[in-house]
Write an enzyme that holds these catalytic residues in place. Structure first.
Site, PDB file in Angstrom:
ATOM      1  N   HIS A 102       0.812  -1.223   0.000  1.00 15.67           N
ATOM      2  CA  HIS A 102       0.000   0.000   0.000  1.00 15.67           C
ATOM      3  C   HIS A 102       0.847   1.277   0.000  1.00 15.67           C
ATOM      4  O   HIS A 102       0.896   2.016  -0.981  1.00 15.67           O
ATOM      5  CB  HIS A 102      -0.889   0.047   1.243  1.00 15.67           C
ATOM      6  CG  HIS A 102      -1.816  -1.110   1.423  1.00 15.67           C
ATOM      7  ND1 HIS A 102      -2.763  -1.455   0.493  1.00 15.67           N
ATOM      8  CD2 HIS A 102      -1.971  -1.981   2.458  1.00 15.67           C
ATOM      9  CE1 HIS A 102      -3.463  -2.493   0.943  1.00 15.67           C
ATOM     10  NE2 HIS A 102      -2.996  -2.834   2.129  1.00 15.67           N
TER      11      HIS A 102
HETATM   12  C1  BDR Z   1      -3.709   1.479   4.651  1.00 14.29           C
HETATM   13  O1  BDR Z   1      -4.133   1.195   5.984  1.00 14.29           O
HETATM   14  C2  BDR Z   1      -3.030   1.011   6.821  1.00 14.29           C
HETATM   15  O2  BDR Z   1      -3.190  -0.127   7.621  1.00 14.29           O
HETATM   16  C3  BDR Z   1      -1.822   0.868   5.939  1.00 14.29           C
HETATM   17  O3  BDR Z   1      -0.674   1.423   6.564  1.00 14.29           O
HETATM   18  C4  BDR Z   1      -2.203   1.624   4.685  1.00 14.29           C
HETATM   19  O4  BDR Z   1      -1.849   2.971   4.787  1.00 14.29           O
HETATM   20  C5  BDR Z   1      -4.217   0.373   3.743  1.00 14.29           C
HETATM   21  O5  BDR Z   1      -5.607   0.317   3.757  1.00 14.29           O
END
Ligand code: BDR
Ligand code: CA
Length: 323
Positions: free
Chosen positions: A246
């Protein structure tokens, strides 16, 4: 290889395993001018995320970057939830690092954002990889902020992909929908990096073993922290041991190292009603069958396709010896 252009960058994050990997990538990428990091509650508390950030930056040899903690509650006053089941107790997958030697910046995150923007004289880029509360509060405090920002990249939302905290809501948008709506609809250039692409750029156990074996401190930290993240993904989201990419992918896009294959300009808002769709991204994709022809009122570049090669580049970068 240096990135195409070097611009001042502020990261607003909730460090967090993948936020940590994104920060390590930014620190190890030649030409990135990381000016400040601000934190918000999300993966862990805002204070803990700030401490994690100082520790991670120290592993990367960057004790010079100001780090400030920010919001613990959403715009409407709810406690921002934490996610130890995804990122481990403390947020770094149970990895323990030495106490940071650099102090926390005494400013609130919102003030560090505004001060950094003013100092950069209209050239600052922002990368947000967390709930958007700090940025929304900064917009409230300094309504002229958009004019001081060159570009905003947000990791968040789901367009044609399911959500990850509800059937339709992604964590960074869904944990503070009012803030997300304010940030996405503010008058600045914005790129959104949703689950549609971050769930398809996958780190694998082979990548993790390379990180552990390559012998750089940042590679080792990333490899160790990802162990917990991989277990979570394997149990809940992916059919193999590995993870989404992500926040690192959003970082690669923010600094221009990753060029999206498909990124139409779309009109996007966030569902802020108290119903089943609260926190869902509402992206107008009606142009899907016509190559996403230009859309009046479109307010974001929405990344819908990348080429899947970023995890390899990321691992190579974290394994590069420091110059
Ligand atoms: C996002 O949510 C967080 O848990 C991760 O760091 C990322 O930024 C993904 O949905
Ligand atoms: Ca994050």
């Amino acid at each position: 290889m240096p990135i195409p252009t070097s611009r001042p960058l502020l990261v607003d994050c909730d460090t967090g395993i993948d936020d940590a990997v994104a920060l390590l990538y930014l620190c190890r990428t030649e030409g990135v001018d990381l000016r400040a990091v601000t934190t918000v509650a999300g993966n862990t508390s805002a204070e803990r995320a700030a401490r994690n950030t100082l520790q991670v930056l120290e592993v990367a040899g960057r004790t010079d970057i100001p780090v400030a903690a920010g919001a613990a509650t959403t715009l409407r006053g709810d406690t921002l939830s934490e996610a130890a089941f995804v990122h481990g107790d403390g947020g770094l997958g149970g990895v323990s690092l030495p106490e940071p030697t650099a102090p926390l910046d005494r400013r609130h995150a919102v003030d560090l954002i505004i001060d950094t923007a003013r100092q950069a004289g209209g050239e600052l880029d922002i990368l947000a990889t967390a709930p958007l509360t700090n940025l929304a509060l900064a917009l409230r405090k300094e309504p002229g902020l958009p004019a001081l920002i060159r570009h905003v990249t947000v990791m968040g939302g789901a367009v044609h992909h399911p959500g990850n905290i509800t059937a339709v809501a992604e964590a960074n948008i869904g944990h503070d929908p009012e803030a997300a709506d304010a940030v996405l609809t503010a008058d600045w250039d914005l790129t959104l990096v949703p689950l549609d692409v971050t769930m398809r750029e996958n780190l694998t156990e082979e990548h993790r073993q390379r990180l552990l074996a390559c012998g750089t401190p940042v590679g080792r930290l990333a490899g160790e922290a990802l162990d917990f993240y991989f277990a979570f993904h394997e149990e809940t989201a992916l059919p193999f041991r590995g993870s989404a990419c992500h926040d690192p992918l959003a970082a690669g896009i923010a600094v221009g190292e990753v060029t999206p294959k498909t990124a139409p300009r779309l009109h996007v808002t966030v569902d802020t009603a108290d119903g089943a769709a609260r926190g869902a991204l509402v992206a107008d994709t009606r142009g899907i069958h016509r190559g996403y022809s230009p859309q009046p009122g479109a307010n974001a570049n929405v990344v819908l396709e990348t080429d899947g090669t970023f995890p390899d580049l990321l691992v190579d970068r974290l394994c590069q010896a420091r110059k």
